[in-house]
Design a protein around this motif. Sequence first.
Motif, short mmCIF file in Angstrom:
data_model
loop_
_atom_site.label_atom_id
_atom_site.label_comp_id
_atom_site.label_asym_id
_atom_site.label_seq_id
_atom_site.Cartn_x
_atom_site.Cartn_y
_atom_site.Cartn_z
N LYS B 29 0.83 -1.21 0.00
CA LYS B 29 0.00 0.00 0.00
C LYS B 29 0.86 1.25 0.00
O LYS B 29 0.58 2.21 -0.71
CB LYS B 29 -0.90 -0.01 1.24
N LYS B 30 1.91 1.19 0.84
CA LYS B 30 2.82 2.33 0.90
C LYS B 30 3.43 2.58 -0.48
O LYS B 30 3.52 3.71 -0.95
CB LYS B 30 3.93 2.06 1.92
N MET B 31 3.82 1.47 -1.10
CA MET B 31 4.46 1.58 -2.39
C MET B 31 3.52 2.23 -3.41
O MET B 31 3.90 3.11 -4.17
CB MET B 31 4.87 0.19 -2.86
N ILE B 32 2.26 1.77 -3.38
CA ILE B 32 1.29 2.32 -4.34
C ILE B 32 1.09 3.81 -4.09
O ILE B 32 1.07 4.63 -5.02
CB ILE B 32 -0.04 1.56 -4.25
N ALA B 33 0.97 4.16 -2.77
CA ALA B 33 0.77 5.57 -2.43
C ALA B 33 1.94 6.39 -2.94
O ALA B 33 1.76 7.48 -3.50
CB ALA B 33 0.64 5.71 -0.92
N LEU B 34 3.14 5.84 -2.75
CA LEU B 34 4.34 6.54 -3.20
C LEU B 34 4.30 6.75 -4.71
O LEU B 34 4.61 7.83 -5.21
CB LEU B 34 5.57 5.70 -2.85
N GLU B 35 3.90 5.68 -5.40
CA GLU B 35 3.85 5.77 -6.86
C GLU B 35 2.85 6.82 -7.29
O GLU B 35 3.09 7.60 -8.21
CB GLU B 35 3.46 4.43 -7.47
N HIS B 51 -6.83 -1.60 -15.93
CA HIS B 51 -7.55 -2.40 -14.95
C HIS B 51 -9.04 -2.38 -15.21
O HIS B 51 -9.72 -3.38 -15.09
CB HIS B 51 -7.26 -1.86 -13.55
N THR B 52 -9.51 -1.21 -15.58
CA THR B 52 -10.94 -1.10 -15.82
C THR B 52 -11.35 -2.00 -16.98
O THR B 52 -12.32 -2.75 -16.88
CB THR B 52 -11.31 0.35 -16.17
N VAL B 53 -10.57 -1.94 -18.03
CA VAL B 53 -10.89 -2.76 -19.19
C VAL B 53 -10.93 -4.23 -18.78
O VAL B 53 -11.88 -4.95 -19.05
CB VAL B 53 -9.84 -2.54 -20.30
N ALA B 54 -9.89 -4.62 -18.07
CA ALA B 54 -9.81 -6.03 -17.70
C ALA B 54 -10.98 -6.41 -16.82
O ALA B 54 -11.56 -7.48 -16.95
CB ALA B 54 -8.50 -6.29 -16.98
N ASN B 55 -11.36 -5.50 -15.92
CA ASN B 55 -12.48 -5.81 -15.03
C ASN B 55 -13.78 -5.93 -15.79
O ASN B 55 -14.57 -6.83 -15.57
CB ASN B 55 -12.62 -4.71 -13.98
N HIS B 66 -9.20 -11.20 -7.60
CA HIS B 66 -9.09 -10.13 -6.61
C HIS B 66 -10.03 -8.98 -6.87
O HIS B 66 -10.30 -8.21 -5.98
CB HIS B 66 -7.67 -9.59 -6.57
N GLY B 67 -10.47 -8.82 -8.05
CA GLY B 67 -11.21 -7.62 -8.38
C GLY B 67 -12.64 -7.87 -8.79
O GLY B 67 -13.17 -7.16 -9.63
N GLU B 68 -13.26 -8.90 -8.21
CA GLU B 68 -14.65 -9.21 -8.59
C GLU B 68 -15.56 -8.04 -8.27
O GLU B 68 -16.49 -7.75 -8.99
CB GLU B 68 -15.14 -10.44 -7.84
N GLY B 69 -15.27 -7.39 -7.17
CA GLY B 69 -16.14 -6.31 -6.71
C GLY B 69 -16.25 -5.21 -7.73
O GLY B 69 -15.32 -4.95 -8.48
N ASP B 73 -17.78 0.00 -5.04
CA ASP B 73 -17.42 -0.29 -3.65
C ASP B 73 -16.75 0.90 -2.98
O ASP B 73 -16.24 1.79 -3.65
CB ASP B 73 -16.43 -1.47 -3.62
N ALA B 74 -16.76 0.83 -1.68
CA ALA B 74 -16.10 1.91 -0.94
C ALA B 74 -14.65 2.01 -1.39
O ALA B 74 -14.02 1.01 -1.73
CB ALA B 74 -16.16 1.62 0.55
N LYS B 75 -14.14 3.23 -1.37
CA LYS B 75 -12.80 3.43 -1.91
C LYS B 75 -11.77 2.63 -1.12
O LYS B 75 -10.86 2.05 -1.67
CB LYS B 75 -12.47 4.93 -1.88
N GLU B 76 -11.96 2.61 0.20
CA GLU B 76 -10.98 1.92 1.03
C GLU B 76 -10.95 0.43 0.66
O GLU B 76 -9.89 -0.17 0.52
CB GLU B 76 -11.34 2.09 2.49
N HIS B 77 -12.15 -0.10 0.49
CA HIS B 77 -12.26 -1.51 0.13
C HIS B 77 -11.54 -1.76 -1.19
O HIS B 77 -10.78 -2.71 -1.34
CB HIS B 77 -13.74 -1.88 0.01
N HIS B 78 -11.76 -0.83 -2.11
CA HIS B 78 -11.12 -0.98 -3.42
C HIS B 78 -9.61 -0.90 -3.27
O HIS B 78 -8.87 -1.68 -3.86
CB HIS B 78 -11.62 0.11 -4.36
N ASP B 79 -9.14 0.05 -2.48
CA ASP B 79 -7.71 0.19 -2.27
C ASP B 79 -7.13 -1.11 -1.74
O ASP B 79 -6.08 -1.55 -2.16
CB ASP B 79 -7.44 1.32 -1.26
N ASP B 80 -7.84 -1.68 -0.79
CA ASP B 80 -7.40 -2.94 -0.21
C ASP B 80 -7.27 -4.02 -1.28
O ASP B 80 -6.27 -4.71 -1.37
CB ASP B 80 -8.45 -3.39 0.82
N LYS B 81 -8.30 -4.11 -2.09
CA LYS B 81 -8.29 -5.12 -3.14
C LYS B 81 -7.17 -4.84 -4.12
O LYS B 81 -6.47 -5.76 -4.55
CB LYS B 81 -9.64 -5.09 -3.89
N HIS B 82 -7.04 -3.56 -4.44
CA HIS B 82 -6.00 -3.20 -5.40
C HIS B 82 -4.63 -3.58 -4.84
O HIS B 82 -3.80 -4.17 -5.53
CB HIS B 82 -6.07 -1.70 -5.68
#
Lengths: 176, 453
Positions: B29-35, B51-55, B66-69, B73-82
Motif C-alpha cells: 500500500k505504501k508503495m502504491i501511495a508513493l507511486e 484495470h478497468t478494461v480487464a475488469n 481479486h477484483g470481482e467487486g 465499492d467503498a474506496k478503502e475496500h477498493h484500495d485494499d483489493k487493489h
Amino acid sequence: MEASKVIHAIYTDDDVLMNAVKKVKAERHHIEEIYTPFPVHGLDKAMGLAPTRIAIASFMYGCVGLTVAIVMMNFIMIEDWPQNIGGKPSFSYIENMPAFVPIMFELTVFFAAHLMVITFYLRSRMWPFKKAENPDPRTTDDHFLMEIAVHNNENELTDLLKETGAVEINLIDKAH
Amino acid sequence: MASIILIILGLIGVGYGFATSHKSLDDVKKMIALEEAGHHGGGHETTTDAHTVANDHGTSHAEESHGEGSHADAKEHHDDKHAKHVQHQLENRPWSALYVAAFFFFMIALGVLAFYAVQFASQAGWSPVLFRVMEAITAYVLPGALIVLGIAVASHYIGHNNIFIWMDPDLTNPDSDKYDALVDGKSGFLNMTGFIIRGLVFIAGWSLYRHFARKFSIAQDNATDNRNFKKSFRIAAGFLVFYIYTESMMSWDWIMSVDPHWFSTLFGWYVFASMFVSGITVIAMITMYLKSRGHLPFVNDSHLHDLAKFMFGISIFWTYLWFSQFMLIWYSNIPEEVTYFVTRFQDYQLPFLGMVVMNFVFPLLVLMNSDYKRIPWFVVMAGIVILCGHYIDVFNMIMPATVGDRWFIGIPEIGSICLFAGLFLFIVFTALTKAPLLAKRNPFIKESEHFHY
C-alpha cells in the motif's frame, strides 16, 4: 571489334563442353556465345559471366509496391473519405494498419514478381513475335554449341577445338 | 567454465528475486501511495484504464480473483483489493521470470529435436554433418522439460499458484467467493492431475525419441549396414506425428493456460514457429562457434547459408502466425478474446512491438542478401537479435497474465536467463564431448560433406 567470321563448335555432352570452355578460356580466346538445350550448372562461372542483379531489381520493385499500397490506402481510406466502416478506426493510417497489411503484402509481391519478370524479358530481349536466334536447331534437343570469334586464326582454333572433343566444327561467315 | 559462472550468477539473481518479492500488504500500500504521489501524470492514468478494461470484460485472471467487486465499492475496500492484487503480482514476478527463462531454453532444445527429426524424415542431404551438434543440443530436452514442468507444479504446491491461476482450488469451488464459472467449466482439462500426467507423457515421448535417435546415430558409426539409419528414419517419422500433437497440447497446458479465460486456435503453431526458429538459430550459432575453434572442418559456408536461410524463412513464418493471430482478433474485436491484446498493448507496448521488429524486420533485412548469409559474424548478429526477440516473445506470452503492469526486465529476469543459459551450455557442451563430431557411415554423409550451394 566485331568479328565477321565465327567458329561453331558442337558438342554432345555437357561435361565435355565444360572442359572445353575451361580450356578455351585458358587459351584466352573470347567465347561469343554458348547455346545449350538445358541449364548447365557452373557454365556461367566457367565462362566468367558477371552475376545477375535481377534480385536487387526485384527488391526495389517490392519497395515500390509497398509504397504504392501505403499511399493508395492512406489516401482512399484515411484522407479522402474517412468513413466509419464497422467501427474500424480511420483516424490515422497506423490505427487501421492491420486491416491494410494483406493488401500491402500482396502488392509488394505483385510488383516484385511482375516487374522482375518484365525486366527479365527486356534484358534478355524476349517477346512474342521475336525471331529465334538459334544457329542450329539441334541445340534445343541434345547438342551444345560454342561460338568463338575468329581473327585470322582459324587453323589454330580448329585444332584447339578438335582437341577438346568437338564433334563438328563449322566456320561461319556472318554477313552483315 | 563460463557456464558454471553463469549458473552461480543466475542462482544469486533468482535468490534475490525471491527474497525481495514477498512484501506485506502494508508495504504494498505504501508503495502504491508513493507511486501515486510520484507521478500524477498519464502513466498512472493508463494503468487504471487497463484495470478497468480487464475488469469489465472479466478476463484477466488476476483481476478475477481479486477484483470481482464493482468499482462502486467503498474506496478503502477498493484500495485494499487493489493492494492485494498488486501484492500477488509482485509475488508472481520471480516465479514467472524463472518460468519464462526455463521455457525459453527448453523450447530451443525441443525445436532442435523437431528440426533433427525433419532432417531424417526428409532424408536431407546437406545436414548430416550437423547431426552431432543437433544431438548435443537436444540433450537439454529432458532436463529442460522436467524443470519447466517442475516449476509449474511447484508454483502450486510451494508457491501460491503464482503462474497458473486455475491451479487455485477455490476457483472451482462454488462455495468460495473466488468461484469462477469459466475456469470451473474447463476443469475437466485444467486440473492438477491431468496437467502432471499430460506433462509427463509429453516429456516421456520426446525423451524416448531423443534417446533412441541418439543411440541409432551412434550405432550407425560402427555398423556394417544401414539398419540403424532405417530405424532412425522410421522413428523420426513417428516422432513427428507425436510431436505435432503433443507440442500443440503442451502450448495449451504450459503457456495458454496462464490466461484460462482466453483461447486461440493457432496458438500451438505460433509457439511451434517460435521454438523452431530459436532452435535453428542456436544450431547455427553453436556450429559457428565450434567451427571457429576448428572442431568442424567439414562444415563449409554453404551449410551456414542453409541454416541462415532457415532462420530467415522461419522468422517470416513466425511473423505470419503472429500477425494472423493478432489481426484476426483485432479485426473481429470480440471482447472475450481481445483483452489478451488489450493488456499487451497497454502495458507491454515496447516489448510487444519491439519483438516484431527483432523477430521480423531485422532478420528480413539482414538475412535477405545471399552473400550476407555466408558471413559468420553477420549470422551471429542476426541470431542474437532473433534469440532476444524470442525470449521477449515468451515473456509476452507469460508475464501479462502473471505480473500485469508490474513487469520489468531486472535482476530476477536476467538472473533466471543466466541460470538456464549456464545450465543449457553446460549440458550441451558436455554432450558434445560424448561422441565424435562427424557422424560416420550415414548414407548421406558424403553428399553432406561436399554440399555446395
